[in-house]
Design a protein around this motif. Structure first.
Motif, PDB file in Angstrom:
ATOM      1  N   ALA A 190       0.745  -1.156  -0.065  1.00  0.00           N
ATOM      2  CA  ALA A 190      -0.506   0.436  -0.073  1.00  0.00           C
ATOM      3  C   ALA A 190       0.732   0.836  -0.062  1.00  0.00           C
ATOM      4  O   ALA A 190       0.082   2.803  -0.324  1.00  0.00           O
ATOM      5  CB  ALA A 190      -1.071  -0.180   0.993  1.00  0.00           C
ATOM      6  N   GLY A 191       2.138   0.806   0.297  1.00  0.00           N
ATOM      7  CA  GLY A 191       3.448   2.064  -0.202  1.00  0.00           C
ATOM      8  C   GLY A 191       3.027   2.963   1.306  1.00  0.00           C
ATOM      9  O   GLY A 191       3.238   4.241   1.555  1.00  0.00           O
ATOM     10  N   ALA A 192       3.525   2.281   2.322  1.00  0.00           N
ATOM     11  CA  ALA A 192       2.822   3.084   3.931  1.00  0.00           C
ATOM     12  C   ALA A 192       4.130   3.796   4.218  1.00  0.00           C
ATOM     13  O   ALA A 192       5.304   2.701   4.132  1.00  0.00           O
ATOM     14  CB  ALA A 192       2.521   2.042   4.273  1.00  0.00           C
ATOM     15  N   GLN A 193       4.459   4.651   5.040  1.00  0.00           N
ATOM     16  CA  GLN A 193       5.394   4.941   5.771  1.00  0.00           C
ATOM     17  C   GLN A 193       5.055   4.327   7.265  1.00  0.00           C
ATOM     18  O   GLN A 193       4.067   4.863   7.688  1.00  0.00           O
ATOM     19  CB  GLN A 193       5.577   6.347   5.982  1.00  0.00           C
ATOM     20  CG  GLN A 193       6.908   6.972   6.851  1.00  0.00           C
ATOM     21  CD  GLN A 193       6.709   8.719   7.425  1.00  0.00           C
ATOM     22  OE1 GLN A 193       5.962   9.126   5.916  1.00  0.00           O
ATOM     23  NE2 GLN A 193       7.411   8.999   7.953  1.00  0.00           N
ATOM     24  N   ILE A 194       5.822   3.602   7.758  1.00  0.00           N
ATOM     25  CA  ILE A 194       6.236   2.732   8.886  1.00  0.00           C
ATOM     26  C   ILE A 194       7.033   4.041   9.890  1.00  0.00           C
ATOM     27  O   ILE A 194       8.129   4.276   9.567  1.00  0.00           O
ATOM     28  CB  ILE A 194       5.796   1.946   9.138  1.00  0.00           C
ATOM     29  CG1 ILE A 194       5.394   1.045   8.549  1.00  0.00           C
ATOM     30  CG2 ILE A 194       6.505   1.206  10.481  1.00  0.00           C
ATOM     31  CD1 ILE A 194       5.668  -0.777   7.824  1.00  0.00           C
ATOM     32  N   ASP A 195       6.785   4.380  11.112  1.00  0.00           N
ATOM     33  CA  ASP A 195       7.004   4.677  12.336  1.00  0.00           C
ATOM     34  C   ASP A 195       7.461   4.049  13.740  1.00  0.00           C
ATOM     35  O   ASP A 195       5.609   3.656  14.001  1.00  0.00           O
ATOM     36  CB  ASP A 195       6.219   6.158  12.497  1.00  0.00           C
ATOM     37  CG  ASP A 195       6.856   7.624  12.093  1.00  0.00           C
ATOM     38  OD1 ASP A 195       7.404   7.478  10.528  1.00  0.00           O
ATOM     39  OD2 ASP A 195       6.328   8.637  11.855  1.00  0.00           O
ATOM     40  N   LEU A 196       8.598   2.947  13.785  1.00  0.00           N
ATOM     41  CA  LEU A 196       8.273   2.105  14.639  1.00  0.00           C
ATOM     42  C   LEU A 196       8.931   2.892  16.057  1.00  0.00           C
ATOM     43  O   LEU A 196      10.069   3.222  15.944  1.00  0.00           O
ATOM     44  CB  LEU A 196       9.378   0.881  14.189  1.00  0.00           C
ATOM     45  CG  LEU A 196       9.680  -0.169  14.679  1.00  0.00           C
ATOM     46  CD1 LEU A 196       7.886  -0.723  15.540  1.00  0.00           C
ATOM     47  CD2 LEU A 196      10.532  -1.083  14.731  1.00  0.00           C
TER      48      LEU A 196
END
Length: 232
Positions: free
Chosen positions: A24-30
């Protein structure tokens, strides 16, 4: 699409959920909250929240003092009509955030076991993506009561409340649908001591169990992951 992912324990990766987010092209902030990394103050700037599993229980505030804040943050996202996914410990924290009871120290449910969806799951945007019965990976002792107004979505032989939804897109899912065979293989090595202590027969039968359940569990897990990501 920006997604906050809260990691509550070592080696608890996103697995199939990560694959669906990448598609989905998500940006992930972990945020590795279990190591002391701070949680955001609120939901600002995020479209969704994922809380992953962990060995601790959802009421272990003395050892993990961030847990109450995480339960409140889950509720904040949900009240803002943003998608929330809690897996295993994460599901127990969703239940806590919505005022349900956390039930601790039950017999362990571990390995690939069948989950059965409820009648309500047929109309659910996520659980309707899988068959009525499917094998999936489990690793937990604790469980929870359902929050008031929650939709009960799935059960297993050992655990009545395996999945629920609150509102449009807040999900608590006890079973590890993110854990494809690659992630389970990693856990088999990283947590070998714990598994040998509690489930030595599982390790002895591991190749046969993978052959019997792995492909079906992977397919069900990816279908659930993609369906939840679509709600974001």
């Amino acid at each position: 699409m920006r997604v906050l992912v809260v990691q509550n324990y070592q080696n608890t990766g996103l697995g199939l959920v990560g694959q669906a987010l990448a598609e989905a092209g998500a940006q992930i902030d972990l945020v590795q909250a279990h190591t002391g990394e701070p949680l955001p103050a609120d939901d600002a700037g995020y479209d969704a929240l994922i809380s992953l599993g962990g060995d601790q229980n959802a009421l272990a505030d003395d050892q993990f003092p961030y847990l109450p804040a995480l339960a409140r943050l889950i509720r904040r996202f949900g009240d803002a009509d943003k998608a929330v996914l809690g897996i295993c410990l994460g599901s127990q924290l969703v239940a806590r955030g919505y005022g349900a009871e956390n039930i601790l120290d039950r017999p362990q449910e571990f390995g690939w076991h069948a989950v059965t969806v409820t009648a309500e799951a047929a109309a659910d945007p996520v659980l309707s993506a899988v068959a009525h019965d499917f094998p999936i990976f489990h690793w937990h002792r604790d469980t929870f009561s359902l929050p008031e107004g929650a939709v009960h979505l799935a059960s297993s032989a050992m655990t009545r409340n395996q999945a629920f939804r609150v509102g449009r897109a807040v999900y608590g899912i006890q079973f590890h649908f993110e854990a494809d065979t690659a992630l389970v293989e990693e856990w088999r090595h990283v947590f070998h001591g714990e598994i040998m202590r509690d489930n030595p027969g599982w390790l002895a039968n591991y190749p046969a169990l993978v052959a019997e359940n792995g492909a079906s569990a992977d397919a069900a897990g990816l279908a659930l992951a993609r369906a939840w990501v679509a709600l974001i």
